[in-house]
Scaffold this motif. Structure first.
Motif, PDB file in Angstrom:
ATOM      1  N   LYS A 222       0.825  -1.214   0.000  1.00 26.38           N
ATOM      2  CA  LYS A 222       0.000   0.000   0.000  1.00 26.38           C
ATOM      3  C   LYS A 222       0.858   1.262   0.000  1.00 26.38           C
ATOM      4  O   LYS A 222       0.456   2.291  -0.552  1.00 26.38           O
ATOM      5  CB  LYS A 222      -0.940  -0.008   1.205  1.00 26.38           C
ATOM      6  CG  LYS A 222      -2.064  -1.038   1.095  1.00 26.38           C
ATOM      7  CD  LYS A 222      -2.988  -0.940   2.287  1.00 26.38           C
ATOM      8  CE  LYS A 222      -4.135  -1.957   2.175  1.00 26.38           C
ATOM      9  NZ  LYS A 222      -5.055  -1.885   3.337  1.00 26.38           N
ATOM     10  N   ARG A 223       2.028   1.199   0.624  1.00 30.41           N
ATOM     11  CA  ARG A 223       2.902   2.370   0.645  1.00 30.41           C
ATOM     12  C   ARG A 223       3.430   2.675  -0.760  1.00 30.41           C
ATOM     13  O   ARG A 223       3.530   3.844  -1.156  1.00 30.41           O
ATOM     14  CB  ARG A 223       4.074   2.146   1.607  1.00 30.41           C
ATOM     15  CG  ARG A 223       3.652   2.050   3.072  1.00 30.41           C
ATOM     16  CD  ARG A 223       4.821   1.686   3.949  1.00 30.41           C
ATOM     17  NE  ARG A 223       5.421   0.418   3.531  1.00 30.41           N
ATOM     18  CZ  ARG A 223       6.417  -0.195   4.178  1.00 30.41           C
ATOM     19  NH1 ARG A 223       6.938   0.364   5.252  1.00 30.41           N
ATOM     20  NH2 ARG A 223       6.902  -1.337   3.744  1.00 30.41           N
ATOM     21  N   ILE A 224       3.753   1.614  -1.497  1.00 31.54           N
ATOM     22  CA  ILE A 224       4.218   1.804  -2.873  1.00 31.54           C
ATOM     23  C   ILE A 224       3.110   2.433  -3.704  1.00 31.54           C
ATOM     24  O   ILE A 224       3.342   3.393  -4.458  1.00 31.54           O
ATOM     25  CB  ILE A 224       4.642   0.453  -3.489  1.00 31.54           C
ATOM     26  CG1 ILE A 224       5.761  -0.173  -2.663  1.00 31.54           C
ATOM     27  CG2 ILE A 224       5.076   0.642  -4.939  1.00 31.54           C
ATOM     28  CD1 ILE A 224       6.115  -1.588  -3.096  1.00 31.54           C
ATOM     29  N   LEU A 225       1.917   1.899  -3.555  1.00 30.34           N
ATOM     30  CA  LEU A 225       0.770   2.402  -4.308  1.00 30.34           C
ATOM     31  C   LEU A 225       0.505   3.866  -3.978  1.00 30.34           C
ATOM     32  O   LEU A 225       0.204   4.676  -4.866  1.00 30.34           O
ATOM     33  CB  LEU A 225      -0.462   1.559  -3.997  1.00 30.34           C
ATOM     34  CG  LEU A 225      -1.718   1.841  -4.826  1.00 30.34           C
ATOM     35  CD1 LEU A 225      -1.446   1.638  -6.311  1.00 30.34           C
ATOM     36  CD2 LEU A 225      -2.871   0.962  -4.356  1.00 30.34           C
ATOM     37  N   LYS A 226       0.657   4.210  -2.713  1.00 29.09           N
ATOM     38  CA  LYS A 226       0.397   5.587  -2.292  1.00 29.09           C
ATOM     39  C   LYS A 226       1.389   6.543  -2.936  1.00 29.09           C
ATOM     40  O   LYS A 226       1.010   7.622  -3.429  1.00 29.09           O
ATOM     41  CB  LYS A 226       0.470   5.691  -0.764  1.00 29.09           C
ATOM     42  CG  LYS A 226       0.139   7.071  -0.235  1.00 29.09           C
ATOM     43  CD  LYS A 226      -0.049   7.053   1.272  1.00 29.09           C
ATOM     44  CE  LYS A 226      -1.330   6.336   1.643  1.00 29.09           C
ATOM     45  NZ  LYS A 226      -1.640   6.439   3.089  1.00 29.09           N
ATOM     46  N   VAL A 227       2.668   6.171  -2.964  1.00 27.69           N
ATOM     47  CA  VAL A 227       3.674   7.027  -3.601  1.00 27.69           C
ATOM     48  C   VAL A 227       3.405   7.143  -5.090  1.00 27.69           C
ATOM     49  O   VAL A 227       3.491   8.228  -5.673  1.00 27.69           O
ATOM     50  CB  VAL A 227       5.093   6.483  -3.347  1.00 27.69           C
ATOM     51  CG1 VAL A 227       6.131   7.316  -4.113  1.00 27.69           C
ATOM     52  CG2 VAL A 227       5.424   6.499  -1.854  1.00 27.69           C
ATOM     53  N   GLN A 228       3.053   6.032  -5.725  1.00 27.58           N
ATOM     54  CA  GLN A 228       2.772   6.058  -7.163  1.00 27.58           C
ATOM     55  C   GLN A 228       1.550   6.905  -7.487  1.00 27.58           C
ATOM     56  O   GLN A 228       1.529   7.627  -8.484  1.00 27.58           O
ATOM     57  CB  GLN A 228       2.610   4.635  -7.683  1.00 27.58           C
ATOM     58  CG  GLN A 228       3.910   3.823  -7.661  1.00 27.58           C
ATOM     59  CD  GLN A 228       3.729   2.406  -8.147  1.00 27.58           C
ATOM     60  OE1 GLN A 228       2.613   1.892  -8.220  1.00 27.58           O
ATOM     61  NE2 GLN A 228       4.831   1.742  -8.475  1.00 27.58           N
ATOM     62  N   GLN A 229       0.551   6.826  -6.634  1.00 28.87           N
ATOM     63  CA  GLN A 229      -0.656   7.625  -6.855  1.00 28.87           C
ATOM     64  C   GLN A 229      -0.398   9.117  -6.661  1.00 28.87           C
ATOM     65  O   GLN A 229      -1.092   9.957  -7.224  1.00 28.87           O
ATOM     66  CB  GLN A 229      -1.766   7.148  -5.917  1.00 28.87           C
ATOM     67  CG  GLN A 229      -2.345   5.789  -6.278  1.00 28.87           C
ATOM     68  CD  GLN A 229      -3.345   5.292  -5.242  1.00 28.87           C
ATOM     69  OE1 GLN A 229      -3.319   5.709  -4.073  1.00 28.87           O
ATOM     70  NE2 GLN A 229      -4.232   4.390  -5.663  1.00 28.87           N
ATOM     71  N   HIS A 230       0.593   9.433  -5.836  1.00 26.61           N
ATOM     72  CA  HIS A 230       0.937  10.838  -5.575  1.00 26.61           C
ATOM     73  C   HIS A 230       2.306  11.168  -6.178  1.00 26.61           C
ATOM     74  O   HIS A 230       3.101  11.914  -5.604  1.00 26.61           O
ATOM     75  CB  HIS A 230       0.936  11.111  -4.067  1.00 26.61           C
ATOM     76  CG  HIS A 230      -0.415  11.000  -3.440  1.00 26.61           C
ATOM     77  ND1 HIS A 230      -0.949   9.799  -3.021  1.00 26.61           N
ATOM     78  CD2 HIS A 230      -1.369  11.934  -3.186  1.00 26.61           C
ATOM     79  CE1 HIS A 230      -2.155   9.997  -2.515  1.00 26.61           C
ATOM     80  NE2 HIS A 230      -2.444  11.284  -2.613  1.00 26.61           N
ATOM     81  N   GLN A 231       2.540  10.620  -7.334  1.00 23.28           N
ATOM     82  CA  GLN A 231       3.824  10.797  -8.001  1.00 23.28           C
ATOM     83  C   GLN A 231       4.178  12.265  -8.210  1.00 23.28           C
ATOM     84  O   GLN A 231       5.317  12.682  -7.967  1.00 23.28           O
ATOM     85  CB  GLN A 231       3.806  10.077  -9.353  1.00 23.28           C
ATOM     86  CG  GLN A 231       5.061  10.303 -10.193  1.00 23.28           C
ATOM     87  CD  GLN A 231       5.050   9.487 -11.469  1.00 23.28           C
ATOM     88  OE1 GLN A 231       4.530   8.379 -11.484  1.00 23.28           O
ATOM     89  NE2 GLN A 231       5.626  10.024 -12.541  1.00 23.28           N
ATOM     90  N   GLN A 232       3.224  13.058  -8.641  1.00 21.37           N
ATOM     91  CA  GLN A 232       3.498  14.470  -8.915  1.00 21.37           C
ATOM     92  C   GLN A 232       3.889  15.223  -7.643  1.00 21.37           C
ATOM     93  O   GLN A 232       4.763  16.102  -7.680  1.00 21.37           O
ATOM     94  CB  GLN A 232       2.280  15.124  -9.573  1.00 21.37           C
ATOM     95  CG  GLN A 232       1.971  14.570 -10.961  1.00 21.37           C
ATOM     96  CD  GLN A 232       3.169  14.606 -11.893  1.00 21.37           C
ATOM     97  OE1 GLN A 232       3.860  15.633 -11.991  1.00 21.37           O
ATOM     98  NE2 GLN A 232       3.428  13.515 -12.577  1.00 21.37           N
ATOM     99  N   ASP A 233       3.252  14.873  -6.530  1.00 19.89           N
ATOM    100  CA  ASP A 233       3.613  15.497  -5.252  1.00 19.89           C
ATOM    101  C   ASP A 233       5.054  15.151  -4.880  1.00 19.89           C
ATOM    102  O   ASP A 233       5.822  16.006  -4.415  1.00 19.89           O
ATOM    103  CB  ASP A 233       2.676  15.032  -4.139  1.00 19.89           C
ATOM    104  CG  ASP A 233       1.253  15.533  -4.324  1.00 19.89           C
ATOM    105  OD1 ASP A 233       1.078  16.593  -4.963  1.00 19.89           O
ATOM    106  OD2 ASP A 233       0.326  14.867  -3.841  1.00 19.89           O
ATOM    107  N   ALA A 234       5.413  13.875  -5.064  1.00 21.77           N
ATOM    108  CA  ALA A 234       6.760  13.425  -4.726  1.00 21.77           C
ATOM    109  C   ALA A 234       7.802  14.090  -5.613  1.00 21.77           C
ATOM    110  O   ALA A 234       8.851  14.547  -5.129  1.00 21.77           O
ATOM    111  CB  ALA A 234       6.855  11.903  -4.845  1.00 21.77           C
TER     112      ALA A 234
END
Length: 262
Positions: A222-234
């Motif tokens: 889920k942590r990987i998915l969260k980063v991928q979903q918020h890629q632009q923020d990262a």
């Protein structure tokens, strides 16, 4: 002969010293004089300790930078420099010049980027740079040629110390901060990814790029998915926390040679 450039994060030094003096004397001329004297004495101690061949004090211009234009909330909650101190900075710079250290400030660049550029140029030339600051953002610059010195705690930081302290290499830190954000600068990173989560992800994937390109499966963490979903923020956070190393300075290293005046 190997040259050593002593780079002083001037506002980091001066503001810490002024905070102590203001607490004792309030916003008075006595506080300013004490700040000026203490700052000069600190530089003299560091010159004696490090024996640099070159030295420079880098000041912030206090004008909005490219980071503010890219991200309006950049440093939004940070306490501004007291006007009482700000109006006296030229006097402090004059005192620094009297002991042989010039000051660098531009309206276009942040002090951190100027410092990063100076240190990077020394490293590329296989020369030595010592950054005097308590700002952890400079950790990303550490290599065999660049050290960070905390004057107030008398502590040096090098890549090994940071690896032991943060369990990451200096080159991984911008990816780490891209996920965790930096609250003191108003940079949010990826919501829900804390320090432990970011550390675990980088220890597994080594870099943010590897993490973002990881195949999206039904069993994905889920942590990987969260980063991928918020890629632009990262990616925005990473751009903000990454120090610029190739600013056109308009002068050469020889212009920073330290000549003892007294």
């Amino acid at each position: 002969m190997i040259s050593t450039l002593l780079i002083i994060d001037a506002m980091n030094l001066i503001r810490r010293i002024y905070a102590v003096q203001e607490k004792q004397h309030g916003q008075t001329d006595k506080a300013l004089i004490a700040t000026q004297t203490t700052s000069v004495n600190a530089l003299k101690k560091m010159l004696q300790m490090h024996q640099p061949t070159h030295a420079i004090c880098v000041f912030d211009s206090h004008a909005p930078s490219w980071r503010h234009h890219l991200y309006p909330d950049y440093k939004i909650g940070r306490k501004p420099i007291p006007e009482f101190l700000k109006n006296n900075l030229s006097n402090i710079q004059d005192r620094f010049f009297e002991i042989g250290i010039d000051s660098l400030v531009t309206e276009d660049d942040e002090a951190d980027d100027l410092i990063a550029t100076l240190a990077n140029k020394m490293s590329q030339q296989k020369q030595r740079a010592i950054i005097v600051s308590t700002d952890k953002g400079f950790y990303q610059l550490l290599d065999t040629q660049i050290l960070i010195y905390d004057y107030f705690q008398n502590i040096y930081s090098d890549p090994l110390r940071i690896k032991n302290k943060m369990q990451l290499t200096p080159s991984q830190l911008t990816d780490y901060w891209a996920m965790t954000g930096i609250s003191s600068s108003g940079i949010k990173g990826v919501e829900g990814i804390g320090a432990k989560g970011a550390l675990a992800l980088l220890q597994e994937f080594n870099s943010l790029d590897n993490l973002l390109s990881h195949p999206n499966t039904t069993e994905i963490d889920k942590r990987i998915l969260k980063v991928q979903q918020h890629q632009q923020d990262a990616l925005l956070a990473k751009r903000l926390v990454t120090l610029q190393k190739n600013i056109n300075l308009g002068f050469n290293l020889k212009d920073l040679r330290y000549i003892k005046t007294q």
